[in-house]
Design a protein around this motif. Structure first.
Motif, short mmCIF file in Angstrom:
data_model
loop_
_atom_site.label_atom_id
_atom_site.label_comp_id
_atom_site.label_asym_id
_atom_site.label_seq_id
_atom_site.Cartn_x
_atom_site.Cartn_y
_atom_site.Cartn_z
N THR A 140 28.94 48.60 50.07
CA THR A 140 29.99 47.57 50.05
C THR A 140 31.33 48.17 49.64
O THR A 140 31.40 48.89 48.63
CB THR A 140 29.58 46.48 49.05
OG1 THR A 140 28.30 45.98 49.44
CG2 THR A 140 30.59 45.33 49.02
N VAL A 141 32.36 47.86 50.39
CA VAL A 141 33.71 48.30 50.03
C VAL A 141 34.36 47.17 49.23
O VAL A 141 34.26 45.99 49.60
CB VAL A 141 34.54 48.61 51.30
CG1 VAL A 141 35.96 49.02 50.93
CG2 VAL A 141 33.85 49.71 52.12
N ARG A 142 35.00 47.54 48.12
CA ARG A 142 35.52 46.55 47.18
C ARG A 142 37.00 46.75 46.91
O ARG A 142 37.52 47.87 47.02
CB ARG A 142 34.78 46.68 45.83
CG ARG A 142 33.31 46.44 45.95
CD ARG A 142 32.56 46.71 44.64
NE ARG A 142 31.13 46.46 44.86
CZ ARG A 142 30.59 45.26 44.89
NH1 ARG A 142 31.34 44.19 44.63
NH2 ARG A 142 29.32 45.10 45.15
N ASP A 143 37.65 45.69 46.48
CA ASP A 143 38.99 45.81 45.93
C ASP A 143 38.88 46.48 44.55
O ASP A 143 37.79 46.49 43.96
CB ASP A 143 39.63 44.42 45.79
CG ASP A 143 40.38 44.00 47.05
OD1 ASP A 143 40.79 44.90 47.82
OD2 ASP A 143 40.56 42.79 47.27
N PRO A 144 40.01 47.00 44.02
CA PRO A 144 39.91 47.69 42.73
C PRO A 144 39.34 46.81 41.60
O PRO A 144 38.71 47.31 40.68
CB PRO A 144 41.37 48.08 42.42
CG PRO A 144 42.02 48.17 43.76
CD PRO A 144 41.34 47.14 44.62
N ASP A 145 39.52 45.49 41.67
CA ASP A 145 38.97 44.63 40.61
C ASP A 145 37.51 44.26 40.86
O ASP A 145 36.95 43.42 40.15
CB ASP A 145 39.83 43.37 40.43
CG ASP A 145 39.89 42.51 41.69
OD1 ASP A 145 39.17 42.82 42.66
OD2 ASP A 145 40.66 41.53 41.71
N GLY A 146 36.89 44.86 41.86
CA GLY A 146 35.45 44.65 42.07
C GLY A 146 35.12 43.67 43.18
O GLY A 146 33.99 43.66 43.69
N PRO A 190 45.95 31.75 45.27
CA PRO A 190 46.19 32.79 44.24
C PRO A 190 45.30 32.60 43.01
O PRO A 190 44.75 33.57 42.48
CB PRO A 190 47.67 32.62 43.91
CG PRO A 190 48.27 32.06 45.18
CD PRO A 190 47.22 31.16 45.76
N ALA A 191 45.10 31.35 42.58
CA ALA A 191 44.25 31.12 41.40
C ALA A 191 42.80 31.47 41.71
O ALA A 191 42.10 32.07 40.88
CB ALA A 191 44.36 29.66 40.95
N GLU A 192 42.34 31.10 42.90
CA GLU A 192 40.95 31.43 43.28
C GLU A 192 40.77 32.94 43.40
O GLU A 192 39.74 33.48 43.02
CB GLU A 192 40.59 30.76 44.60
CG GLU A 192 40.42 29.25 44.49
CD GLU A 192 40.45 28.53 45.84
OE1 GLU A 192 40.32 27.30 45.84
OE2 GLU A 192 40.64 29.20 46.90
N ARG A 193 41.79 33.62 43.92
CA ARG A 193 41.69 35.08 44.06
C ARG A 193 41.57 35.72 42.68
O ARG A 193 40.84 36.70 42.50
CB ARG A 193 42.91 35.62 44.82
CG ARG A 193 42.96 37.16 44.92
CD ARG A 193 41.75 37.70 45.66
NE ARG A 193 41.62 39.16 45.59
CZ ARG A 193 41.11 39.82 44.56
NH1 ARG A 193 40.65 39.18 43.47
NH2 ARG A 193 41.02 41.13 44.60
N ARG A 194 42.31 35.16 41.68
CA ARG A 194 42.21 35.71 40.32
C ARG A 194 40.81 35.48 39.74
O ARG A 194 40.31 36.27 38.96
CB ARG A 194 43.28 35.07 39.41
CG ARG A 194 44.68 35.63 39.65
CD ARG A 194 45.63 35.22 38.54
NE ARG A 194 45.85 33.77 38.49
CZ ARG A 194 46.73 33.12 39.27
NH1 ARG A 194 47.48 33.80 40.12
NH2 ARG A 194 46.87 31.82 39.19
N VAL A 247 34.81 37.31 39.33
CA VAL A 247 33.76 36.88 38.40
C VAL A 247 32.36 37.08 39.00
O VAL A 247 31.40 37.34 38.27
CB VAL A 247 33.97 35.40 37.97
CG1 VAL A 247 33.58 34.42 39.09
CG2 VAL A 247 33.19 35.09 36.71
N LEU A 248 32.24 37.02 40.31
CA LEU A 248 30.91 37.20 40.92
C LEU A 248 30.43 38.63 40.71
O LEU A 248 29.31 38.88 40.24
CB LEU A 248 30.97 36.86 42.42
CG LEU A 248 29.70 37.12 43.23
CD1 LEU A 248 28.49 36.41 42.62
CD2 LEU A 248 29.89 36.69 44.68
N CYS A 249 31.31 39.57 41.02
CA CYS A 249 30.95 40.98 40.82
C CYS A 249 30.72 41.25 39.33
O CYS A 249 29.79 41.97 38.96
CB CYS A 249 32.07 41.85 41.39
SG CYS A 249 31.83 43.57 41.08
N ALA A 250 31.56 40.63 38.49
CA ALA A 250 31.41 40.84 37.04
C ALA A 250 30.05 40.33 36.57
O ALA A 250 29.40 40.96 35.71
CB ALA A 250 32.54 40.11 36.29
#
Ligand code: AMP
Length: 292
Positions: free
Chosen positions: A186-192, A204-208, A212-215
């Motif tokens: 899986t390729v990820r953004d830097p925040d996971g 924008p709020a949902e993107r922030r 949490v799923l990856c976390a």
């Protein structure tokens, strides 16, 4: 026509009909050219590009399909909301040295009277299959049709859709389309956050909130690494992480056997942590393979 490896760049062809793609693949097979295929629904991101590059490296000819398959959208899921960016996808394919972009129409793939359907029963039952009834039958049917048309030596899929990889692996083993399947990480953004064509639809709020799923999955992995072997404890810990994010609603978080996708009460060997959450109107899925 195409030369054998090393790849010689020729202009990319866009093919829109099932007749033309099967004629093309028949001609290449006659010449003994190895075909790699990357099936997609388009709106490319770096995850798609990783698959295309892997195909380019290992096969003499590369076909990328872009088809937003209506049959894999569950009840109440709006196929018309799925992002469509064929023009920029075609430009990316051309830049990556793809030989053929196969972009059929819905009527071309499913002409009037189309009735066939492929199902992979037990692997499709849980998780995504339960949340999205009919989804995997749609996936298995379209993948079978694409493999019959193109007959690639290798077909490339992403681990991001873990259950899908098992369903396709099963159908490749059971129906012998003469294709080998390769699954890439899986390729990820830097925040996971796992890249997905659906991510740009997040507010924008949902993107922030989305990492949490990856976390949650990472917290599960850490707990396993720290020696916890109870599946239900791991699951509770993952739920706890997601419950800290008020925008997120859990569809499922699970600790499973990576070949059967049955939940694992006691953890041994390798397990897969699976998760799906909803953020507003967008649904995200992710997974991690963990060795105990
Ligand atoms: P899609 O266009 O979403 O149907 O995806 C096409 C292929 O790309 C599937 O094999 C997916 O598993 C794969 N894919 C989607 N997202 C990612 C990602 N973030 N990393 C790697 N592969 C991905």
């Amino acid at each position: 026509m195409l030369n054998k490896a090393p790849h010689v760049a020729v202009a990319m062809r866009t093919i829109r009909t099932v007749h033309a793609i099967s004629t093309w693949s028949r001609a290449l097979h006659r010449q003994g050219v190895t075909i790699g295929m990357v099936p997609t629904m388009g709106a490319f991101h770096a995850g798609h590009l990783a698959l295309i590059r892997a195909a380019r490296r290992s096969c003499e000819a590369v076909v990328v399909s872009v088809f937003v398959n209506p049959r894999q959208f569950g009840r109440g899921e709006d196929v018309s909301r799925y992002p469509r960016r064929l023009r920029s996808d075609a430009a990316l394919c051309a830049r990556e040295g793809v030989d053929v972009l196969f972009a059929p129409t819905q009527e071309g793939m499913y002409p009037p009277g189309f009735e066939a359907s492929v199902s992979v029963r037990s692997l499709a039952r849980r998780w995504e299959g339960e949340c999205r009834p009919g989804h995997f039958e749609g996936v298995a049917t379209v993948v079978t049709k694409l493999l019959s048309l193109v007959r690639p030596e290798i077909v490339f899929f992403g681990q991001k859709d873990f259950q899908q990889t098992l369903v396709v692996k099963r159908l490749v083993e059971d129906l012998n389309p003469g294709t080998r399947m390769v699954v890439l990480p899986t390729v990820r953004d830097p925040d996971g956050l796992a890249l997905s064509s659906r991510n740009p639809r997040l507010t924008p709020a949902e993107r922030r909130a989305a990492p949490v799923l990856c976390a949650a999955l990472q917290a599960g992995r850490e707990a396993i690494r720290s020696g916890i072997r109870s599946g239900s404890r791991i699951r509770k810990m993952m739920h706890q992480v997601v419950s800290g994010e008020r925008l997120a609603q859990v569809d499922y978080l699970a600790v499973c056997d990576p070949s059967t996708l049955e939940p694992r009460p006691r953890l041994t060997g390798t397990v897969v942590l699976l998760g799906a959450i909803r953020l507003g109107r967008t649904r995200l899925i992710d997974n991690l393979l963990v060795r105990t």
